[in-house]
Scaffold this motif. Structure first.
Motif, mmCIF file in Angstrom:
data_model
loop_
_atom_site.group_PDB
_atom_site.id
_atom_site.type_symbol
_atom_site.label_atom_id
_atom_site.label_comp_id
_atom_site.label_asym_id
_atom_site.label_seq_id
_atom_site.Cartn_x
_atom_site.Cartn_y
_atom_site.Cartn_z
ATOM 1 N N GLY A 1 0.806 -1.220 0.000
ATOM 2 C CA GLY A 1 0.000 0.000 0.000
ATOM 3 C C GLY A 1 0.833 1.262 0.000
ATOM 4 O O GLY A 1 0.300 2.372 0.073
ATOM 5 N N GLU A 2 2.144 1.103 -0.067
ATOM 6 C CA GLU A 2 3.094 2.203 -0.302
ATOM 7 C C GLU A 2 4.000 1.750 -1.438
ATOM 8 O O GLU A 2 4.120 0.547 -1.700
ATOM 9 N N TRP A 3 4.651 2.705 -2.100
ATOM 10 C CA TRP A 3 5.559 2.275 -3.164
ATOM 11 C C TRP A 3 6.587 1.300 -2.597
ATOM 12 O O TRP A 3 6.899 0.279 -3.204
ATOM 13 N N VAL B 1 -1.068 1.414 -6.327
ATOM 14 C CA VAL B 1 -0.610 1.494 -4.936
ATOM 15 C C VAL B 1 -1.786 1.850 -4.029
ATOM 16 O O VAL B 1 -1.993 1.232 -2.977
ATOM 17 N N ALA B 2 -2.588 2.827 -4.464
ATOM 18 C CA ALA B 2 -3.785 3.197 -3.703
ATOM 19 C C ALA B 2 -4.785 2.045 -3.686
ATOM 20 O O ALA B 2 -5.462 1.801 -2.674
ATOM 21 N N ASN B 3 -4.889 1.314 -4.802
ATOM 22 C CA ASN B 3 -5.812 0.171 -4.843
ATOM 23 C C ASN B 3 -5.365 -0.916 -3.874
ATOM 24 O O ASN B 3 -6.204 -1.587 -3.254
ATOM 25 N N PRO C 1 -2.704 -10.100 -7.201
ATOM 26 C CA PRO C 1 -2.243 -8.945 -7.973
ATOM 27 C C PRO C 1 -2.915 -7.648 -7.522
ATOM 28 O O PRO C 1 -4.061 -7.659 -7.051
ATOM 29 N N LEU C 2 -2.212 -6.547 -7.703
ATOM 30 C CA LEU C 2 -2.696 -5.248 -7.217
ATOM 31 C C LEU C 2 -3.909 -4.743 -7.982
ATOM 32 O O LEU C 2 -4.532 -3.762 -7.564
ATOM 33 N N VAL C 3 -4.277 -5.409 -9.066
ATOM 34 C CA VAL C 3 -5.439 -4.993 -9.865
ATOM 35 C C VAL C 3 -6.743 -5.570 -9.338
ATOM 36 O O VAL C 3 -7.813 -5.289 -9.878
#
Length: 461
Positions: free
Chosen positions: A274-276, A352-354, A432-434
């Motif tokens: 949730g952070e870079w 990242v926000a997702n 996955p982040l999506v």
């Protein structure tokens, strides 16, 4: 997608040839020989994978905490094709390429302010090796030639090349066949607030696990310690998120004793938490960061050791000051081009926000499993990096027995429920982040059903 044959004879041919000729990493060949033991993955789209038989699964750990932007991104395939046509390779020991310059510059806009130099390699293990060499030569170039030892934490994972394995503390990596390993590793205790090795409780402990590291430094003598390497949040050691005081204390100790602080972000980095980068959750900056995995989302092999201005400055001067070593395919133009496009997708699509948003939702849904299952001892994590911890009897603190065989049983049950995950007494959940909300529901639903079946099989209830 390319059309594939699901003819049983065609599939069996692949399996037979695979069993004869392919060494599947970390897998016991006798297990792969079992009925439906070897899974041949053919296609991927978004958070899903499909095997040679046409069965569809949720990729619950993003391959290996790798695929941030999801499977099947044609944009990245096109970037690779275009770069191959323009320049596939040039001597990476001597020359730069446009993709390498652009990627290094882009990463520098995302990392902590002092981290501005990228040494590109091929993998996470390579990145760890490079970071350790970098730390040792940093001291050597400055005249501190006695600094060669590296502090690492019991329970942490850093790779399986010889240098990386030497600082590896993960209990699922058997180091014994390769000992003696590279000399100079100094182990210290890691973070595990549920089973504190010091039998202390936070906050009364005042992060004793961090403060006690100084005793180890003094015993081994500060003038011999080159580096301290640790994951900001260790997946291998249970996904415990350290308190802020832990990392500020470690940073203070490294500054006090002139020790290079290496943050291993190979799993944590590029949005997973949730952070870079996970270290950005804390008010410190490391001296070196290692990255790989989500840097390219697995579309091309690449890793990097990212150095601070202070570290990089020690390599300026005479020929003897130049960083020793390189890799033939490090800084590969195609890998760099793909990685840059991948990072731009993460940025453009606000992944990242997702990860923060969907991670919070996932956390809540996983926590609800504790109310429904007697075997769910704990769920924890951050962003899209979680774990579900199972025990035979959590209230009594009773673990599963060898006869329960959850290391084989749990992955099979999950797979039958349409989920591919690393699982046993702990189920890793890192899609996955999506991922979206409906897909989170589908994922947690599959875990719920698999745990229900495990409890029924073992008579828990």
């Amino acid at each position: 997608m390319v059309a594939t044959s699901h003819d049983p004879a065609h599939i069996q041919d692949y399996i037979d040839r695979g069993l004869r000729h392919l060494w599947v990493q970390t897998q016991q060949i006798n297990d792969l020989r079992q009925d439906d033991g070897m899974l041949v993955i053919e296609e991927g789209e978004g958070i899903y994978l499909s095997d040679a038989q046409g069965r569809r699964y949720i990729d619950a750990i993003s391959g290996l905490w790798v695929v941030a932007v999801g499977h099947g991104r044609s944009e990245l395939a096109e970037v690779a094709r275009d770069q191959m046509q323009r320049l596939a390779y040039a001597n990476t020991f001597t020359y730069a390429s446009r993709p390498a310059v652009d990627l290094a510059a882009k990463i520098a806009t995302l990392t902590p302010p002092s981290i501005n130099k990228a040494l590109f390699v091929n993998s996470g293990s390579d990145a760890v090796e490079a970071a350790i060499r970098m730390a040792k030569q940093y001291h050597y170039n400055r005249g501190d030639k006695g600094k060669y030892k590296v502090i690492s934490r019991v329970g942490s994972y850093h790779g399986v090349s010889m240098g990386a394995m030497s600082v590896n503390g993960a209990n699922y990596v058997n180091r014994a066949p390769f000992e003696p390993l590279v000399p100079g590793n100094v182990p210290v205790q890691g973070i595990n607030c549920a089973r504190c090795p010091f039998e202390k409780t936070y906050p009364e402990c005042d992060v004793f696990c961090a403060r006690s590291i100084e005793e180890t430094i003094r015993f081994h003598r500060p003038e011999t310690i080159a580096a301290f390497i640790a994951e900001p949040i260790s997946v291998a050691n249970g996904n415990w998120v350290p308190q802020e005081e832990y990392w500020t204390t470690v940073r203070e100790l490294c500054d006090k004793h002139n020790i290079v602080l290496i943050a291993d972000e190979v799993i944590n980095g590029f949005g997973r938490t949730g952070e870079w980068f996970a270290i950005q959750r804390y008010p410190i900056e490391p001296d070196v960061m290692t990255v790989a995995k989500q840097l390219s989302s697995g579309y091309a092999p690449i890793g990097a050791a990212l150095a601070s201005d202070k570290i990089a400055a020690a390599f300026e001067g005479e020929a003897a000051d130049t960083l020793v070593g390189g890799t033939t395919f490090g800084m590969h133009p195609v890998s760099c081009a793909v990685a840059l496009a991948n990072v731009e997708i993460i940025e453009r699509e606000n992944l990242v926000a997702n990860a923060r948003k969907m991670g919070a939702y996932l956390e809540g849904e996983l926590q609800a499993l504790r109310a429904r299952h007697k075997s769910v001892a704990d769920t924890r994590g951050i962003g899209l990096m979680h774990v579900v911890e199972l025990q035979r009897d959590p209230e009594a603190g009773v673990d599963f027995t060898d006869e329960d065989d959850v290391a084989k049983r749990m992955p099979r049950l999950l797979r039958e429920e349409g989920i591919l995950a690393r699982a046993g007494a702990a189920i890793s959940v890192a899609p996955p982040l999506v991922i979206n909300g409906e897909e989170v529901d589908e994922l947690v639903g599959g875990i719920d059903r698999a745990v229900t079946r495990l409890e029924a099989d073992l008579g828990i209830g």
